[in-house]
Design a protein around this motif. Structure first.
Motif, short mmCIF file in Angstrom:
data_model
loop_
_atom_site.label_atom_id
_atom_site.label_comp_id
_atom_site.label_asym_id
_atom_site.label_seq_id
_atom_site.Cartn_x
_atom_site.Cartn_y
_atom_site.Cartn_z
N LEU A 1 0.84 -1.21 0.00
CA LEU A 1 0.00 0.00 0.00
C LEU A 1 0.87 1.26 0.00
CD1 LEU A 1 -2.80 -1.04 2.54
CD2 LEU A 1 -3.00 -0.85 0.04
N ALA A 2 1.98 1.22 0.75
CA ALA A 2 2.88 2.38 0.80
C ALA A 2 3.51 2.65 -0.56
CB ALA A 2 3.96 2.16 1.85
N ILE A 3 3.92 1.58 -1.26
CA ILE A 3 4.51 1.74 -2.60
C ILE A 3 3.49 2.33 -3.55
CG2 ILE A 3 5.41 0.48 -4.59
CD1 ILE A 3 6.77 -1.42 -2.60
N ALA A 4 2.26 1.80 -3.50
CA ALA A 4 1.20 2.33 -4.38
C ALA A 4 0.94 3.81 -4.08
CB ALA A 4 -0.08 1.52 -4.18
N GLY B 1 3.84 10.57 -6.54
CA GLY B 1 4.82 11.01 -7.54
C GLY B 1 4.16 11.52 -8.80
N ARG B 2 3.09 10.86 -9.19
CA ARG B 2 2.44 11.22 -10.43
C ARG B 2 1.63 12.51 -10.31
NH1 ARG B 2 -0.38 6.84 -14.38
NH2 ARG B 2 -0.42 8.14 -16.23
N VAL C 1 12.46 5.67 -9.33
CA VAL C 1 11.77 5.10 -10.50
C VAL C 1 10.65 6.03 -10.96
CG1 VAL C 1 10.35 3.17 -11.32
CG2 VAL C 1 12.36 2.73 -9.91
N MET C 2 9.96 6.66 -10.00
CA MET C 2 8.88 7.59 -10.35
C MET C 2 9.40 8.74 -11.21
SD MET C 2 6.51 7.96 -6.94
CE MET C 2 7.79 8.81 -6.04
N LEU C 3 10.65 9.13 -10.97
CA LEU C 3 11.22 10.28 -11.67
C LEU C 3 12.12 9.87 -12.83
CD1 LEU C 3 12.13 12.43 -8.55
CD2 LEU C 3 10.27 12.83 -10.15
#
Length: 595
Positions: free
Chosen positions: A199-202, A208-209, A259-261
């Protein structure tokens, strides 16, 4: 109060002088001896720590702060990996990684159970499983500095390290399940920890988005470099803190943030701003590890500690080598990867501490196995010297794989000497251009040598390697490698570093060409475009069409293809411009999205 603050500042300044001075001296000496910086940091830590000159009396505090260096390292690694790249590595991350942790952990469990029969099976298990983890802080900088991240064994090593960071969650769950201590009030237990981590990763991905990207655009408009540094560090700290709050490795949160960036236009700015912090803090981390080494434990039973460290290295090399062969690596890359990952890792200290708090092991056992991990980390530079010699040898024969720094000055640099690069290099040489050839595949270099071509070894997409190859004075750099994920953004550091050098890039197909078109300073050639036109022209000639008719058809095709590319690039729609009347037919003759 004021006098106390002055004393505190003086103590901090004195500690900084001791730490940085010891690090500077040790690293200079060990670099000079060719033994690497990590061993220098460890030895310096031992020298100034409680068991040495006792110049620093709080190594635990330094270790806690310096672990931020590992967090920053994982963030920078995440910046290099787009989600699509991670998807390509999924087999290694989700299969190779778990097999490595399980088999190495069970192997060390058996060694401990046999060597120390007085230990319960629970104690042997919570000591053996953490020893399966390797040192991310030691291995990744080695791979990056030597340009080996994109080799087969480099990617597999990274995949294993990434899974090891993720495996902290289930390993802590195992410790909690076996715990003999009363549960702490409010602590997250069992598989709830796994659920909370997912849940934290999601949540981080969504943040990030929808929050981070707009924030970076705002910072980009203001164009203050300090704000980029603050934003980058804020992002890392928030992501790490979220994971830390639920009892998961904070480095995993930082990796997710990276990874988000990875596909952000500000990626390179963030990387350049944060990297100096990472380098300094990683050095402090290894200093702290050296300071925490219990020298008395080693001196009281040196052969036993050395034997356990040797057993750890042997088990991990044997298991990882066998897995590497099973997963398609050749003999030499498999043994290099096995030696790279043979040491214990920094997260073993975390798991030993958790096992001690769970009343599964005594403090003396935690100190003993902490010494084993540290000793195994100290062997890595020596193993890497041997691995470097293996990597530098040809697949057959005794010719060395030379660094591009040894190349003479050339007009043209060609990255990749496979089937595409070979023909480009021959044409350039036929035109009287001096050429420097670079490739990362030893077998390709070996084959090229057999035909009289000197090819230098390295990852030609790295700016530092291109500098060593003379990129600043080259008129053109040709990227002839089969890298389907190369984009205008990934080549931006090369464009910025060598503004006077023309870049020519091989594109796998239309979709990649559109990504490269974002930079109009890059000349793009689709891999099979010209060869398909030539084949079609030969067929038309065979069918009886005259030369003029064939030229008209080909010119019309090129014109329509350019128009379609422009429409697709402008709109971002792969179907744009696909309906044409070509050759007297209104059919969808251009619906293919690739060459």
């Amino acid at each position: 109060m004021e006098e106390t603050s002055h004393h505190l500042v003086a103590d901090v300044m004195l500690g900084g002088v001791v730490l940085l001075g010891a690090a500077l001296l040790a690293v200079l000496i060990f670099r000079r001896l060719g033994l690497g910086a990590v061993l220098g940091y460890l030895v310096a830590g031992i020298a100034i720590g409680p068991d040495g000159l006792a110049l620093i009396d709080a190594p635990e505090t330094i270790l806690a702060y310096s672990e931020i260096g590992i967090i920053l390292l994982l963030f920078l690694v995440g910046l290099e990996l787009s989600p699509s790249r991670l998807w390509l590595l999924r087999r290694d991350i989700l299969l190779f990684g778990p097999l490595q942790v399980i088999l190495c952990g069970l192997g060390m469990f058996a060694v401990i159970h046999f060597a120390m029969p007085s230990f319960s099976w629970q104690a042997a298990l919570v000591l053996g499983l953490p020893l399966a983890l390797s040192s991310t802080a030691q291995v990744l900088p080695l791979l990056q500095s030597r340009g080996r991240m994109k080799t087969d064994y480099g990617e597999k090593s990274f995949s294993i390290l990434l899974f090891q960071d993720i495996s902290i969650v289930p390993l802590l769950t195992i410790v909690a399940a076996l715990s003999r201590a009363p549960a702490e009030e409010g602590a997250i237990e069992g598989w709830y920890l796994v659920l909370y981590a997912v849940l934290a990763i999601a949540g981080l991905v969504l943040a990030g988005r929808y929050l981070l990207s707009p924030l970076l655009r705002l910072v980009g408009k203001i164009s203050e470099r300090e704000l980029f540094i603050v934003t980058g560090l804020f992002t890392v700290c928030v992501s790490a803190a979220v994971m830390q709050a639920i009892g998961v490795s904070p480095a995993l949160g930082a990796f997710v943030a990276g990874v988000m960036l990875a596909e952000s236009p500000y990626r390179h700015e963030l990387e350049a701003d944060i990297d100096p912090f990472r380098s300094i803090l990683l050095g402090l981390f290894f200093l702290a590890v050296g300071m925490l080494l219990d020298v008395d434990v080693i001196l009281s039973q040196p052969f036993f500690v050395a034997g356990l460290a040797l057993a750890l290295i042997t088990v991990k090399i044997a298991v990882i080598y066998a897995l590497g062969r099973c997963f398609g690596l050749q003999d030499r890359p498999s043994i290099i990867m096995a030696m790279l990952l043979s040491q214990g890792g920094e997260f073993a200290f975390v798991l030993f501490a958790a096992a001690q708090q769970a009343l599964l092991i005594e403090p003396e056992a935690a100190s003993l196995f902490g010494a084993v991990v540290t000793l195994s980390m100290a062997t890595t530079p020596f193993l890497m010297i041997f691995a470097g010699k293996l990597a530098a040898r040809k697949v057959s024969g005794d010719v060395q794989l030379d660094d591009p720094e040894l190349a003479s000055q050339a007009n043209v640099i060609i990255v990749g000497h496979g089937r595409f690069g070979q023909q480009v290099s021959q044409i350039m040489q036929a035109a009287g251009r001096s050429v420097t050839l670079i490739d990362i595949d030893p077998q390709t270099i070996d084959l090229s040598e057999d035909f009289g071509f000197k090819v230098f070894y390295g990852d030609g997409t790295r700016v530092d390697l291109l500098k060593r190859a003379g990129g600043e004075d080259a008129q053109a750099i040709f990227f002839c490698i089969d890298d389907r994920y190369m984009t205008a953004e990934s080549l931006m550091p090369v464009r910025e570093t060598f503004p006077r050098t023309k870049l020519f890039v091989r594109a796998y197909g239309r979709e990649q060409a559109l990504l490269l078109m974002k930079d109009n300073g890059i000349d793009i050639m689709r891999e099979v475009f010209e060869s398909s036109i030539r084949m079609s022209a030969d067929a038309l000639k065979y069918f009886g069409n005259d030369r003029e008719k064939i030229q008209d058809i080909i010119l019309e095709f090129r014109h329509r293809d350019r128009s379609r590319m422009k429409a697709q690039f402008t709109t971002g729609d792969m179907h744009a411009g696909t309906r044409h009347s070509f050759g007297g037919d209104d059919s969808d003759d251009f619906l293919i999205t690739d060459d």
